[in-house]
Each structure stands twice: as structure tokens, then as C-alpha cells.
Scaffold this motif. Structure first.
Motif, mmCIF file in Angstrom:
data_model
loop_
_atom_site.group_PDB
_atom_site.id
_atom_site.type_symbol
_atom_site.label_atom_id
_atom_site.label_comp_id
_atom_site.label_asym_id
_atom_site.label_seq_id
_atom_site.Cartn_x
_atom_site.Cartn_y
_atom_site.Cartn_z
ATOM 1 N N TRP A 1 0.982 -1.099 0.034
ATOM 2 C CA TRP A 1 0.015 0.088 -0.001
ATOM 3 C C TRP A 1 0.917 1.087 0.164
ATOM 4 N N LEU A 2 0.848 1.985 -0.841
ATOM 5 C CA LEU A 2 1.493 3.378 -0.759
ATOM 6 C C LEU A 2 0.491 4.405 -0.603
ATOM 7 N N PHE A 3 0.865 5.610 0.713
ATOM 8 C CA PHE A 3 -0.238 6.365 0.965
ATOM 9 C C PHE A 3 0.444 7.701 0.788
ATOM 10 N N ASP A 4 -0.020 8.590 -0.063
ATOM 11 C CA ASP A 4 0.142 9.836 -0.324
ATOM 12 C C ASP A 4 1.688 10.105 -0.841
ATOM 13 N N ASP A 5 2.372 9.137 -1.431
ATOM 14 C CA ASP A 5 3.507 9.219 -1.871
ATOM 15 C C ASP A 5 4.581 9.542 -0.781
ATOM 16 N N THR A 6 4.208 8.967 0.418
ATOM 17 C CA THR A 6 5.312 9.374 1.710
ATOM 18 C C THR A 6 5.583 8.124 2.230
ATOM 19 N N SER A 7 4.898 7.187 2.341
ATOM 20 C CA SER A 7 5.072 5.930 3.108
ATOM 21 C C SER A 7 4.465 4.629 2.468
ATOM 22 N N VAL A 8 5.109 3.589 2.472
ATOM 23 C CA VAL A 8 4.865 2.221 1.801
ATOM 24 C C VAL A 8 4.417 1.333 3.025
ATOM 25 N N LEU A 9 3.518 0.582 2.878
ATOM 26 C CA LEU A 9 3.310 -0.377 3.851
ATOM 27 C C LEU A 9 3.319 -1.667 3.075
ATOM 28 N N PHE A 10 4.492 -2.560 3.205
ATOM 29 C CA PHE A 10 4.819 -3.810 2.626
ATOM 30 C C PHE A 10 3.924 -4.923 3.109
ATOM 31 N N ASN A 11 3.247 -5.906 2.290
ATOM 32 C CA ASN A 11 2.509 -6.868 2.915
ATOM 33 C C ASN A 11 3.484 -8.200 2.655
ATOM 34 N N HIS A 12 3.754 -8.838 3.761
ATOM 35 C CA HIS A 12 4.541 -10.059 3.752
ATOM 36 C C HIS A 12 3.913 -11.254 3.944
ATOM 37 N N PHE A 13 3.959 -12.335 2.814
ATOM 38 C CA PHE A 13 3.202 -13.451 2.832
ATOM 39 C C PHE A 13 4.257 -14.910 2.797
ATOM 40 N N ALA A 14 3.553 -15.779 3.522
ATOM 41 C CA ALA A 14 4.446 -17.192 3.333
ATOM 42 C C ALA A 14 3.958 -17.989 1.903
ATOM 43 N N GLY A 15 4.938 -18.838 1.856
ATOM 44 C CA GLY A 15 4.533 -19.331 0.305
ATOM 45 C C GLY A 15 2.999 -19.922 0.020
ATOM 46 N N ASP A 16 2.255 -20.360 1.243
ATOM 47 C CA ASP A 16 0.841 -20.862 1.110
ATOM 48 C C ASP A 16 -0.172 -19.507 1.014
ATOM 49 N N GLY A 17 0.605 -18.199 1.068
ATOM 50 C CA GLY A 17 -0.401 -17.164 0.884
ATOM 51 C C GLY A 17 -0.771 -16.422 2.250
ATOM 52 N N THR A 18 -0.482 -17.053 3.473
ATOM 53 C CA THR A 18 -0.702 -16.593 4.732
ATOM 54 C C THR A 18 0.022 -15.318 4.880
ATOM 55 N N MET A 19 -0.492 -14.322 5.157
ATOM 56 C CA MET A 19 -0.067 -12.978 5.392
ATOM 57 C C MET A 19 0.807 -13.138 6.700
ATOM 58 N N THR A 20 2.271 -13.090 6.706
ATOM 59 C CA THR A 20 3.152 -13.044 8.034
ATOM 60 C C THR A 20 3.463 -11.839 8.593
ATOM 61 N N GLY A 21 3.063 -10.680 8.088
ATOM 62 C CA GLY A 21 3.359 -9.375 8.537
ATOM 63 C C GLY A 21 3.329 -8.238 7.782
ATOM 64 N N GLU A 22 3.588 -7.113 8.134
ATOM 65 C CA GLU A 22 3.624 -5.722 7.457
ATOM 66 C C GLU A 22 5.196 -4.973 7.883
ATOM 67 N N GLU A 23 5.302 -4.183 6.786
ATOM 68 C CA GLU A 23 6.569 -3.555 7.205
ATOM 69 C C GLU A 23 6.322 -1.874 6.536
ATOM 70 N N LEU A 24 6.341 -1.083 7.554
ATOM 71 C CA LEU A 24 6.113 0.279 6.993
ATOM 72 C C LEU A 24 7.470 0.922 6.769
ATOM 73 N N VAL A 25 7.826 1.356 5.632
ATOM 74 C CA VAL A 25 9.090 2.043 4.907
ATOM 75 C C VAL A 25 8.530 3.432 4.628
ATOM 76 N N THR A 26 9.311 4.582 4.915
ATOM 77 C CA THR A 26 9.437 5.868 4.661
ATOM 78 C C THR A 26 10.396 6.249 3.793
ATOM 79 N N ASP A 27 11.484 5.761 3.700
ATOM 80 C CA ASP A 27 12.636 5.922 2.853
ATOM 81 C C ASP A 27 12.253 6.314 1.586
ATOM 82 N N PRO A 28 12.763 7.629 1.114
ATOM 83 C CA PRO A 28 12.330 8.296 -0.118
ATOM 84 C C PRO A 28 12.775 7.373 -1.308
ATOM 85 N N ALA A 29 13.786 6.828 -1.330
ATOM 86 C CA ALA A 29 13.869 5.981 -2.541
ATOM 87 C C ALA A 29 13.005 4.779 -2.416
ATOM 88 N N VAL A 30 12.730 3.930 -1.421
ATOM 89 C CA VAL A 30 11.838 2.967 -1.781
ATOM 90 C C VAL A 30 10.463 3.456 -1.926
#
Length: 170
Positions: free
Chosen positions: A116-145
Motif C-alpha cells: 500500500w502506498l499512502f500519499d507518496d510518502t510511506s509504503v506498507l509492504f505486505n509479507h506472505f508465506a509461500g501458502d499465501g498466509t500473511m506473515t506481517g507488514e513493514e512500514l517504510v518511509t525511505d524516499p528511495a523505496v
């Protein structure tokens, strides 16, 4: 103690845009999917009213909510489930949804995870296991990412077909 913002708080605080890129052909096979797969149709608006409210409220205050899905064709049963529920769930809530066949995405530089990309200022990555189960989220605000994800989403959005015009069984 500093706590990370939740998905919902990020969504509710978005001022201009909330963009979602999905790149998997299957996610966790939950009870809703199993019910659909067994031939028991249901109304997504009745099943997930919180989503309709969250998106509708955001769109009403001027937030563009876009979802792009990169899919293999022929589509998987899970993507067919998403496709069949998109109008009553995502579009009804106010999302603009587009579909991009994976073969048309080969020339694009894409991040390794859905996000998810919010307002071109932060990215919330969704992480999944191989079977499609969500394993977590990671918020990133690094401008390059953020820039990488913004560019990737824009490239997918430009090539993708509006939900109303996408026919997965061509």
C-alpha cells in the motif's frame, strides 16, 4: 514507547491517495474463499462492511483509492474469486480497480512484495508465506523505496485494464 501506525490509521490519515499493488495469484485460503469455492455466493458488502465504510469515507474526503492486480492467465481459482467479488466489494466502496496480465508486466521494475502506498510518502509492504498466509507488514518511509513503489504503481496502472473492461476468460 513508540508504536507503528496500523493499516487502518494509515488509511484514515491519507490525504490524497491510497494505492495498492497486488502481485500474487493466491492468498490465504480463508473461510470466505472456501465458501465461495463451494458454490455458496455471498454479498461482499454484507460480509465486509468495515471495508466499505473505510474506503467510502476516504473517497468522500477526496482520497483516490486505486488497486492494481498483476495476474497470471489463465487466472487461478483464487483470482477468479477476487474478480467475481471486486464489483460488490472494492468498486462499490469507491475503489478504482485495474487488472494487468503478468505477461504484460515483464518490462516493469517491480518491488518484491505487495504494498500500500499512502500519499507518496510511506509504503506498507505486505509479507506472505509461500501458502499465501500473511506473515506481517513493514512500514517504510525511505524516499528511495517510496519512489520505487510510486513509479512501479504508476507503470502498472498505465498498462492495466479497468475492472469493467477486463475479461479474464478471453
Amino acid at each position: 514507547m513508540v508504536t507503528e501506525p496500523t493499516f487502518e490509521s494509515l488509511f484514515r490519515s491519507a490525504r490524497h491517495s491510497a494505492y495498492h499493488l497486488e502481485m500474487r495469484d493466491a492468498y490465504g485460503l480463508d473461510d470466505d474463499y472456501r465458501e465461495w469455492a463451494s458454490g455458496n455466493p455471498f454479498d461482499p458488502a454484507e460480509r465486509w462492511p468495515w471495508w466499505i465504510e473505510l474506503v467510502s469515507a476516504s473517497v468522500a474526503r477526496g482520497v483516490a483509492v486505486h488497486r492494481a492486480r498483476i495476474v497470471s492467465e489463465p487466472i487461478s481459482d483464487y483470482v477468479r474469486y477476487e474478480y467475481e467479488l471486486t464489483h460488490g466489494h472494492n468498486v462499490k466502496a469507491g475503489e478504482d480497480v485495474r487488472w494487468l496480465p503478468r505477461r504484460q508486466a515483464s518490462g516493469l521494475a517491480l518491488p518484491g512484495n505487495d504494498f500500500w502506498l499512502f500519499d507518496d510518502t510511506s509504503v506498507l509492504f505486505n509479507h506472505f508465506a509461500g501458502d499465501g498466509t500473511m506473515t506481517g507488514e513493514e512500514l517504510v518511509t525511505d524516499p528511495a523505496v517510496v519512489k520505487l513503489c510510486s513509479s512501479a504503481f504508476a507503470a502498472v496502472w498505465e498498462l492495466a485494464t479497468l475492472h469493467e473492461g477486463y475479461r479474464p476468460d478471453r
